[in-house]
Enzyme design. Structure first.
Site, mmCIF file in Angstrom:
data_model
loop_
_atom_site.group_PDB
_atom_site.id
_atom_site.type_symbol
_atom_site.label_atom_id
_atom_site.label_comp_id
_atom_site.label_asym_id
_atom_site.label_seq_id
_atom_site.Cartn_x
_atom_site.Cartn_y
_atom_site.Cartn_z
ATOM 1 N N ASN A 177 0.846 -1.188 0.000
ATOM 2 C CA ASN A 177 0.000 0.000 0.000
ATOM 3 C C ASN A 177 0.888 1.248 0.000
ATOM 4 O O ASN A 177 1.743 1.403 0.881
ATOM 5 C CB ASN A 177 -0.906 -0.016 1.238
ATOM 6 C CG ASN A 177 -1.942 1.091 1.224
ATOM 7 O OD1 ASN A 177 -1.625 2.249 1.000
ATOM 8 N ND2 ASN A 177 -3.192 0.730 1.487
ATOM 9 N N HIS A 180 0.850 6.098 2.213
ATOM 10 C CA HIS A 180 1.598 7.002 3.075
ATOM 11 C C HIS A 180 2.817 7.617 2.393
ATOM 12 O O HIS A 180 3.428 8.541 2.958
ATOM 13 C CB HIS A 180 1.963 6.302 4.383
ATOM 14 C CG HIS A 180 0.743 6.030 5.216
ATOM 15 N ND1 HIS A 180 -0.094 7.032 5.642
ATOM 16 C CD2 HIS A 180 0.184 4.873 5.653
ATOM 17 C CE1 HIS A 180 -1.096 6.520 6.332
ATOM 18 N NE2 HIS A 180 -0.950 5.205 6.339
ATOM 19 N N HIS A 213 -5.699 3.659 -1.456
ATOM 20 C CA HIS A 213 -7.037 3.980 -0.938
ATOM 21 C C HIS A 213 -7.370 5.410 -1.349
ATOM 22 O O HIS A 213 -6.781 6.368 -0.843
ATOM 23 C CB HIS A 213 -7.056 3.834 0.584
ATOM 24 C CG HIS A 213 -8.397 4.075 1.195
ATOM 25 N ND1 HIS A 213 -8.633 3.892 2.545
ATOM 26 C CD2 HIS A 213 -9.585 4.484 0.676
ATOM 27 C CE1 HIS A 213 -9.896 4.168 2.813
ATOM 28 N NE2 HIS A 213 -10.494 4.546 1.695
ATOM 29 N N ARG A 215 -9.632 8.124 -0.775
ATOM 30 C CA ARG A 215 -10.625 8.501 0.219
ATOM 31 C C ARG A 215 -11.471 9.676 -0.279
ATOM 32 O O ARG A 215 -11.043 10.460 -1.131
ATOM 33 C CB ARG A 215 -9.946 8.881 1.532
ATOM 34 C CG ARG A 215 -9.163 7.735 2.178
ATOM 35 C CD ARG A 215 -8.587 8.179 3.509
ATOM 36 N NE ARG A 215 -9.636 8.386 4.488
ATOM 37 C CZ ARG A 215 -9.917 7.541 5.479
ATOM 38 N NH1 ARG A 215 -9.222 6.412 5.603
ATOM 39 N NH2 ARG A 215 -10.858 7.806 6.342
ATOM 40 N N ARG A 219 -7.197 12.833 1.332
ATOM 41 C CA ARG A 219 -6.157 13.267 2.271
ATOM 42 C C ARG A 219 -4.759 12.821 1.846
ATOM 43 O O ARG A 219 -3.764 13.409 2.272
ATOM 44 C CB ARG A 219 -6.453 12.760 3.677
ATOM 45 C CG ARG A 219 -6.385 11.259 3.834
ATOM 46 C CD ARG A 219 -6.610 10.831 5.263
ATOM 47 N NE ARG A 219 -7.945 11.177 5.738
ATOM 48 C CZ ARG A 219 -8.425 10.776 6.909
ATOM 49 N NH1 ARG A 219 -7.665 10.049 7.716
ATOM 50 N NH2 ARG A 219 -9.653 11.093 7.270
ATOM 51 N N GLU A 239 -8.708 0.549 -2.965
ATOM 52 C CA GLU A 239 -9.558 0.583 -1.780
ATOM 53 C C GLU A 239 -10.447 1.811 -1.855
ATOM 54 O O GLU A 239 -9.976 2.912 -2.184
ATOM 55 C CB GLU A 239 -8.700 0.634 -0.505
ATOM 56 C CG GLU A 239 -7.910 -0.628 -0.240
ATOM 57 C CD GLU A 239 -7.142 -0.581 1.064
ATOM 58 O OE1 GLU A 239 -6.637 -1.636 1.492
ATOM 59 O OE2 GLU A 239 -7.036 0.511 1.660
ATOM 60 N N THR A 270 -8.269 3.506 8.462
ATOM 61 C CA THR A 270 -9.505 2.728 8.499
ATOM 62 C C THR A 270 -9.622 1.980 9.823
ATOM 63 O O THR A 270 -8.731 1.230 10.213
ATOM 64 C CB THR A 270 -9.536 1.720 7.337
ATOM 65 O OG1 THR A 270 -9.370 2.435 6.113
ATOM 66 C CG2 THR A 270 -10.851 0.973 7.307
ATOM 67 N N GLU A 320 -10.978 -9.330 2.633
ATOM 68 C CA GLU A 320 -9.728 -8.969 3.306
ATOM 69 C C GLU A 320 -10.033 -8.920 4.792
ATOM 70 O O GLU A 320 -10.863 -8.117 5.246
ATOM 71 C CB GLU A 320 -9.172 -7.629 2.839
ATOM 72 C CG GLU A 320 -7.863 -7.285 3.548
ATOM 73 C CD GLU A 320 -7.230 -5.994 3.079
ATOM 74 O OE1 GLU A 320 -6.433 -5.420 3.847
ATOM 75 O OE2 GLU A 320 -7.536 -5.555 1.947
ATOM 76 N N HIS A 360 -3.950 -4.774 7.755
ATOM 77 C CA HIS A 360 -4.155 -3.680 8.702
ATOM 78 C C HIS A 360 -3.270 -3.884 9.933
ATOM 79 O O HIS A 360 -3.478 -4.786 10.735
ATOM 80 C CB HIS A 360 -5.603 -3.517 9.147
ATOM 81 C CG HIS A 360 -5.823 -2.160 9.806
ATOM 82 N ND1 HIS A 360 -6.061 -1.016 9.080
ATOM 83 C CD2 HIS A 360 -5.790 -1.773 11.107
ATOM 84 C CE1 HIS A 360 -6.176 0.015 9.896
ATOM 85 N NE2 HIS A 360 -6.013 -0.410 11.133
#
Length: 408
Positions: A177, A180, A213, A215, A219, A239, A270, A320, A360
């Site tokens: 992922n 970040h 992801h 969103r 963000r 995502e 999340t 998931e 996660h």
């Protein structure tokens, strides 16, 4: 990014959409996100004339590149790389001799031609030849997500974890992922670091897929990121929340997998999985629409067999399993209890024929316990890899995680 295509071959019309997609993926992989190129697909007769006129060589060749970054006027349009000319006749003969498809050989030649536009030249010296060959193989491996034909050694992908027809287990996959990476970029409002560049590095290090992801509040990951990631990643997982806006984006870019997740504006990340046992008509409608467009859908759920069964009922093809409670467990006893919950949910999902992913909070200290659950097909990991990459680089961070997942 602009890719102009002309196919003047009278008998071998290669699909322009495929050529454009491959060209964009190559340019993204090479960091040329704003580049402009022109591609001409022709026959042996026309390329023989170009070969004679511009290179002083007799007969047909497979590819010729005409760089625009050479000469006195290169600064007028710095994003204009130049032209690539490929003979479909020669590509077809070489493909047959190598035992591969013409599309595969065409992609190899396109990579070669674009590298020439970017200044690589295998004819300058032996070291330049090795550098260009290595770069070509790295890009091809990224595009194919597999091994490919190779002249020079490159890093081999490991066998992946799934169950075969005999019920034997293979090793789990890793999807990285890159959210970040975008978080760091957005913190300063600049255009770096680039999550697409991070995705390229992760895949070259052996990652099997890329996750992002998008969103509602944008963000970190932005709309342009998911478009470019779809073009670059050999397997892209989007995502998203089950909203009409996100449905439209998913249908437009067609990721390999959509994972539906809950979203709260004030959460840092999340928190928990979707509760499918509560009536959520929006989720059902989203799954139905995406599946109708040929897009596989996964549900991000807590480790609960009832949630797993509901995911199947709604129409998901994968789940998931949320591993946060396991990773955050304050004591060995509670951690074991949470691991058992994940194991049970994975076994139920596997038994129902669902693809089983997990993620996660997983990090270098918690992943090995999860690898004992053989029903898990893929781990989705982001924050811990990006954190380690800040210290040791993305390549090392991904390889270290893969070693823990695969036990060597």
């Amino acid at each position: 990014m602009k890719v102009q295509i002309k196919n003047s071959h009278p008998r071998r019309p290669l699909p322009s959409a495929l050529i454009r997609k491959q060209a964009k993926a190559i340019l993204n992989a090479l960091g040329s996100h704003d580049a402009e190129i022109s591609i001409l697909v022709t026959d042996d007769g026309e390329i023989s004339g170009l070969n004679k006129t511009y290179l002083g060589r007799t007969g047909p060749t497979n590819v010729i590149a005409f760089p625009m970054r050479e000469g006195a006027f290169t600064n007028i349009s710095p994003d204009l790389l130049g032209d690539v000319v490929i003979s479909a006749d020669t590509a077809a003969r070489e493909a047959e001799a190598a035992g591969i498809s013409i599309e595969e050989r065409f992609t190899e030649l396109l990579v070669h031609g674009i590298l020439h536009l970017l200044g690589y030249d295998h004819e300058r010296s032996e070291s330049d030849e090795k550098e260009m060959e290595k770069k070509a193989q790295d890009v091809l491996r990224l595009l194919k997500g597999a091994r490919g034909r190779q002249k020079s050694p490159v890093i081999q992908r490991q066998k992946q974890h799934q169950t075969d027809s005999a019920g034997a287990y293979k090793m789990a996959k890793l999807a990285v992922n890159v959210d970040h990476i975008a978080t760091i970029r957005q913190a300063r409002g600049v255009d770096y670091p680039d999550p697409v560049a991070a995705a390229v590095m992760a895949q070259l290090a052996g990652a099997d897929g890329i996750v992002a992801h998008l969103r509602e509040d944008r963000r970190h990951i932005q709309d342009k990121d998911v478009v470019r990631l779809r073009e670059t990643a050999h397997r892209f997982i989007l995502e998203m929340a089950a909203t009409p806006e996100m449905e439209k984006i998913a249908v437009r870019i067609k990721p390999d997998l959509v994972t539906l997740v809950p979203e709260k504006r004030r959460e840092l990340t999340t928190e928990g999985g979707l509760n499918l046992l509560r009536k959520k008509p929006g989720v059902f409608d989203t799954v139905s629409k995406l599946r109708g467009k040929g897009i596989e859908v996964s549900m991000f759920i807590d480790p609960d067999p009832l949630q797993v069964k509901k995911a199947l009922e709604i129409g998901a093809t994968a789940v998931e399993i949320h591993t946060g409670a396991f990773c955050d467990a304050p004591s060995p006893k509670k951690r074991q209890r949470e691991l058992d919950r994940v194991r049970e949910a994975a076994e139920v999902a596997h038994g129902l024929g669902l693809t089983v992913n997990a993620g996660h909070g997983l990090c270098y200290n918690t992943i090995q316990a999860m690898t004992t659950i053989k029903e898990i097909d893929e781990f989705s990991i982001g924050h811990s890899i990006v954190s380690r990459a800040a210290l040791v680089g993305m390549d090392r961070a991904v390889r270290d995680m893969l070693c823990l997942i695969r036990g060597h």
